[in-house]
Design a protein around this motif. Structure first.
Motif, PDB file in Angstrom:
ATOM      1  N   LEU A 216       0.823  -1.210   0.000  1.00 48.33           N
ATOM      2  CA  LEU A 216       0.000   0.000   0.000  1.00 48.33           C
ATOM      3  C   LEU A 216       0.859   1.263   0.000  1.00 48.33           C
ATOM      4  N   GLY A 217       2.138   1.119   0.321  1.00 50.56           N
ATOM      5  CA  GLY A 217       3.035   2.268   0.369  1.00 50.56           C
ATOM      6  C   GLY A 217       3.548   2.641  -1.017  1.00 50.56           C
ATOM      7  N   LEU A 218       3.668   3.941  -1.254  1.00 50.96           N
ATOM      8  CA  LEU A 218       4.185   4.465  -2.519  1.00 50.96           C
ATOM      9  C   LEU A 218       5.220   5.540  -2.210  1.00 50.96           C
ATOM     10  N   ILE A 219       6.377   5.477  -2.876  1.00 50.58           N
ATOM     11  CA  ILE A 219       7.454   6.447  -2.680  1.00 50.58           C
ATOM     12  C   ILE A 219       7.596   7.257  -3.963  1.00 50.58           C
ATOM     13  N   TYR A 220       7.398   8.552  -3.871  1.00 51.71           N
ATOM     14  CA  TYR A 220       7.429   9.448  -5.030  1.00 51.71           C
ATOM     15  C   TYR A 220       8.578  10.433  -4.816  1.00 51.71           C
ATOM     16  N   LEU A 221       9.749  10.092  -5.380  1.00 48.27           N
ATOM     17  CA  LEU A 221      10.984  10.813  -5.085  1.00 48.27           C
ATOM     18  C   LEU A 221      11.178  11.980  -6.056  1.00 48.27           C
ATOM     19  N   ALA A 222      10.423  13.058  -5.816  1.00 46.06           N
ATOM     20  CA  ALA A 222      10.485  14.227  -6.696  1.00 46.06           C
ATOM     21  C   ALA A 222      11.511  15.264  -6.238  1.00 46.06           C
ATOM     22  N   ALA A 223      12.144  15.056  -5.091  1.00 46.14           N
ATOM     23  CA  ALA A 223      13.138  16.024  -4.595  1.00 46.14           C
ATOM     24  C   ALA A 223      14.376  16.018  -5.484  1.00 46.14           C
ATOM     25  N   ALA A 224      14.964  17.203  -5.665  1.00 46.45           N
ATOM     26  CA  ALA A 224      16.200  17.341  -6.447  1.00 46.45           C
ATOM     27  C   ALA A 224      17.384  17.220  -5.488  1.00 46.45           C
ATOM     28  N   VAL A 225      17.885  16.004  -5.334  1.00 44.56           N
ATOM     29  CA  VAL A 225      18.960  15.735  -4.375  1.00 44.56           C
ATOM     30  C   VAL A 225      20.305  16.073  -5.006  1.00 44.56           C
ATOM     31  N   SER A 226      21.153  16.740  -4.241  1.00 48.12           N
ATOM     32  CA  SER A 226      22.474  17.114  -4.738  1.00 48.12           C
ATOM     33  C   SER A 226      23.277  15.880  -5.102  1.00 48.12           C
ATOM     34  N   ASP A 227      24.066  15.981  -6.146  1.00 42.26           N
ATOM     35  CA  ASP A 227      24.962  14.889  -6.536  1.00 42.26           C
ATOM     36  C   ASP A 227      26.289  14.956  -5.788  1.00 42.26           C
ATOM     37  N   PHE A 228      26.657  16.168  -5.359  1.00 39.57           N
ATOM     38  CA  PHE A 228      27.932  16.359  -4.664  1.00 39.57           C
ATOM     39  C   PHE A 228      27.724  17.178  -3.399  1.00 39.57           C
ATOM     40  N   TYR A 229      28.568  16.911  -2.409  1.00 41.71           N
ATOM     41  CA  TYR A 229      28.509  17.648  -1.148  1.00 41.71           C
ATOM     42  C   TYR A 229      29.867  17.550  -0.460  1.00 41.71           C
ATOM     43  N   ILE A 230      29.977  18.148   0.720  1.00 41.06           N
ATOM     44  CA  ILE A 230      31.193  18.054   1.511  1.00 41.06           C
ATOM     45  C   ILE A 230      30.844  17.357   2.823  1.00 41.06           C
ATOM     46  N   PRO A 231      31.447  16.202   3.106  1.00 38.80           N
ATOM     47  CA  PRO A 231      31.172  15.519   4.376  1.00 38.80           C
ATOM     48  C   PRO A 231      31.526  16.406   5.559  1.00 38.80           C
ATOM     49  N   ARG A 232      30.903  16.158   6.670  1.00 38.52           N
ATOM     50  CA  ARG A 232      31.091  17.010   7.844  1.00 38.52           C
ATOM     51  C   ARG A 232      32.543  17.076   8.294  1.00 38.52           C
ATOM     52  N   ASP A 233      33.255  15.938   8.248  1.00 38.97           N
ATOM     53  CA  ASP A 233      34.642  15.941   8.718  1.00 38.97           C
ATOM     54  C   ASP A 233      35.586  16.640   7.744  1.00 38.97           C
ATOM     55  N   LYS A 234      35.085  17.025   6.561  1.00 38.18           N
ATOM     56  CA  LYS A 234      35.897  17.747   5.585  1.00 38.18           C
ATOM     57  C   LYS A 234      35.522  19.229   5.485  1.00 38.18           C
ATOM     58  N   LYS A 235      34.507  19.630   6.213  1.00 36.25           N
ATOM     59  CA  LYS A 235      34.083  21.023   6.164  1.00 36.25           C
ATOM     60  C   LYS A 235      34.928  21.893   7.079  1.00 36.25           C
ATOM     61  N   ALA A 236      35.081  23.133   6.697  1.00 38.84           N
ATOM     62  CA  ALA A 236      35.671  24.114   7.601  1.00 38.84           C
ATOM     63  C   ALA A 236      34.673  24.366   8.729  1.00 38.84           C
ATOM     64  N   VAL A 237      35.174  24.484   9.937  1.00 41.44           N
ATOM     65  CA  VAL A 237      34.278  24.677  11.073  1.00 41.44           C
ATOM     66  C   VAL A 237      33.628  26.059  11.004  1.00 41.44           C
ATOM     67  N   HIS A 238      34.449  27.063  10.707  1.00 41.48           N
ATOM     68  CA  HIS A 238      33.956  28.431  10.686  1.00 41.48           C
ATOM     69  C   HIS A 238      33.953  28.978   9.256  1.00 41.48           C
ATOM     70  N   LYS A 239      33.500  30.197   9.114  1.00 39.99           N
ATOM     71  CA  LYS A 239      33.371  30.836   7.806  1.00 39.99           C
ATOM     72  C   LYS A 239      34.702  30.831   7.055  1.00 39.99           C
ATOM     73  N   ILE A 240      34.645  30.460   5.768  1.00 38.44           N
ATOM     74  CA  ILE A 240      35.843  30.473   4.925  1.00 38.44           C
ATOM     75  C   ILE A 240      36.210  31.923   4.625  1.00 38.44           C
ATOM     76  N   GLN A 241      37.442  32.294   4.925  1.00 39.24           N
ATOM     77  CA  GLN A 241      37.882  33.666   4.697  1.00 39.24           C
ATOM     78  C   GLN A 241      38.148  33.898   3.206  1.00 39.24           C
ATOM     79  N   SER A 242      37.923  35.129   2.763  1.00 37.58           N
ATOM     80  CA  SER A 242      38.077  35.461   1.359  1.00 37.58           C
ATOM     81  C   SER A 242      39.538  35.512   0.924  1.00 37.58           C
ATOM     82  N   ARG A 243      40.457  35.614   1.880  1.00 38.10           N
ATOM     83  CA  ARG A 243      41.886  35.620   1.586  1.00 38.10           C
ATOM     84  C   ARG A 243      42.657  35.246   2.848  1.00 38.10           C
TER      85      ARG A 243
END
Length: 474
Positions: A216-243
């Motif tokens: 009886l369940g139906l899954i309709y996957l209409a969301a536009a999921v990103s193909d690429f991202y940055i894992p949490r352990d690879k992200k900068a903790v704070h704002k990336i500085q412009s220089r």
């Protein structure tokens, strides 16, 4: 994960499954990929969630209960109809459309800068550019203006009221009534997400909850999921500085963002984990699953649709090209899976497909609805109508691989019986919890009453002793 959300989802699915009602999980909107843990910048896509919102309305119209997993701020079902009536062309309220909500008077406002907010009639009289405002022309023949001219003249200066053109709009009244009925029957749950990680986590919880419904369940996957991202352990903790300012850094981790000497920023993006196989095999193996593919090249689109069906075992793939995504779609399925022979398939497309697959093209003209507010609504109406037919064919033919001797009817009866049992168990558990809370509340009340009485006796006794001591001293 929020335990309250889990409880809501489980109660929702077991209740509707026990009443033999099909349940659709509809995802909509795009996912954001944050560049920092404390996110200031992020990658996004152009998805507005319009198709998913339309699909929610169509599934509800056809008797489904719906779990709507949507992006925060994306288009909402029913709410979009109100916005289209109230807002400007894009469905959003702007400065010029405030008069659509309120009767701002005959002049429509104050001319702050020449013809700002106004155009001119032939007689040179200022006239509001907002089409919802009352006409200032003496020979206006608009019936709504005539009907409400008496009430309008009775308004005092500065008073605001809802514009009668909105309060008497059939579209708005019908929308509000439909939404009210859905709320009263508890037919829809809305869950929001923003980032890729948030979406994948909540998708798993929703799928595991809908697994209770079986076929009886139906899954309709209409969301536009990103193909690429940055894992949490690879992200900068704070704002990336412009220089590179030569500042002392508190984060020593090796991040995916590097600011070079010439102040250019290099970002390494990682592929988003593919969960479709897990969804089909573990999260909800008995549900009817529809995935989406969006491309700019029609040849690549068909090839990727076939690959998705072969690799992940989804039941339908809805393909759409970027330029015509609101005008037509094609639906890929396996040959013989409930397809009607009289449906006009695109033979040119079928010639490009491997054996065992068939494709049907659906356009907004395919809709059988008597009225649709836009091409998008008409297209989604025809698409969901086709999907519902395929889903019910799937329900009637579904056989559990672990119980091959059980017919689809027996499997359906077993699923609903188990859901009914779980639903009743949850109701009894909720009742017992409520009774315990009432008993606990009464116990606290009794303790407070006894304590208050004892305290009153003690105070009275103490005061009496003090008075006696004073009398003896005097």
């Amino acid at each position: 994960m929020d335990e309250q959300l889990l409880t809501r989802l489980n109660n929702f699915t077991t209740r509707h499954t026990s009443h033999h009602r099909p349940i659709a999980l509809v995802t909509s909107g795009g996912t954001a990929a944050d560049l920092e843990v404390n996110a200031v910048r992020f990658l996004d896509n152009f998805s507005t969630g319009l198709r998913g919102a339309c699909a929610v309305e169509q599934f509800l119209k056809r008797g489904y209960a719906v779990i709507h997993l949507k992006r925060v701020g994306s288009v909402s079902p029913f709410g979009r109809l109100v916005e289209n009536q109230v807002g400007e062309g894009g469905g959003r309220l702007g400065f010029e459309s405030i008069g659509e909500l309120f009767d701002c008077g005959e002049d429509g406002g104050i001319d702050l800068d020449g013809d700002f907010g106004f155009n001119r009639t032939k007689s040179g009289q200022a006239k509001s550019a907002d089409p919802w405002l009352y006409s200032t022309e003496s020979n206006a023949t608009n019936s709504v203006d005539e009907i409400y001219s008496t009430s309008k003249s009775k308004k005092t200066y500065g008073e605001l009221s809802l514009n009668p053109r909105l309060t008497h709009s059939r579209v708005l009244q019908s929308t509000v009534r439909s939404y009210n009925n859905i709320l009263q029957q508890g037919l829809m749950i809305t869950i929001t997400f923003r980032t890729v990680d948030d979406y994948l986590q909540k998708l798993q919880v929703c799928c595991e909850a809908i697994n209770t419904a079986g076929s009886l369940g139906l899954i309709y996957l209409a969301a536009a999921v990103s193909d690429f991202y940055i894992p949490r352990d690879k992200k900068a903790v704070h704002k990336i500085q412009s220089r590179d300012y030569g500042l002392k850094k508190t984060d020593s981790r090796n991040t995916a963002q590097v600011v070079a000497a010439d102040n250019t920023l290099t970002i390494i993006l990682y592929p988003v984990p593919k969960v479709m196989s897990t969804l089909r095999d573990e999260w909800c193996p008995n549900a009817f699953v529809i995935s989406f593919k969006l491309e700019t090249d029609s040849t690549i689109l068909r090839q990727k649709a076939v690959m998705a069906m072969q690799r992940y075992g989804v039941h339908l793939v809805i393909g759409n090209e970027l330029k015509t995504r609101y005008e037509k779609v094609f639906i890929l399925s396996r040959s013989g899976a409930g397809n009607n022979d009289d449906e006009s398939n695109n033979k040119e497309c079928e010639n490009e497909l491997p054996d065992g697959f068939s494709v049907i093209e659906i356009t907004s003209a395919s809709s059988t609805a008597t009225h649709s507010s836009s091409k998008v609504d008409a297209l989604e109406d025809a698409t969901v109508e086709y999907i519902v037919r395929q889903h019910f064919y799937y329900i009637s033919t579904k056989v559990d691989a672990t119980q091959p001797n059980m017919s689809s009817v027996e499997l359906f009866a077993q699923t609903t019986a188990e859901a009914e049992k779980n639903h009743q168990a949850r109701l009894h558990a909720s009742y017992r919890k409520l009774q315990k809370e009432k008993l606990k509340s009464r116990m606290f009340e009794l303790v407070w009453n006894i304590g208050g009485s004892a305290l009153g006796v003690a105070i009275s006794y103490g005061l009496a002793r003090m008075l006696q001591q004073r009398q003896q001293i005097s």
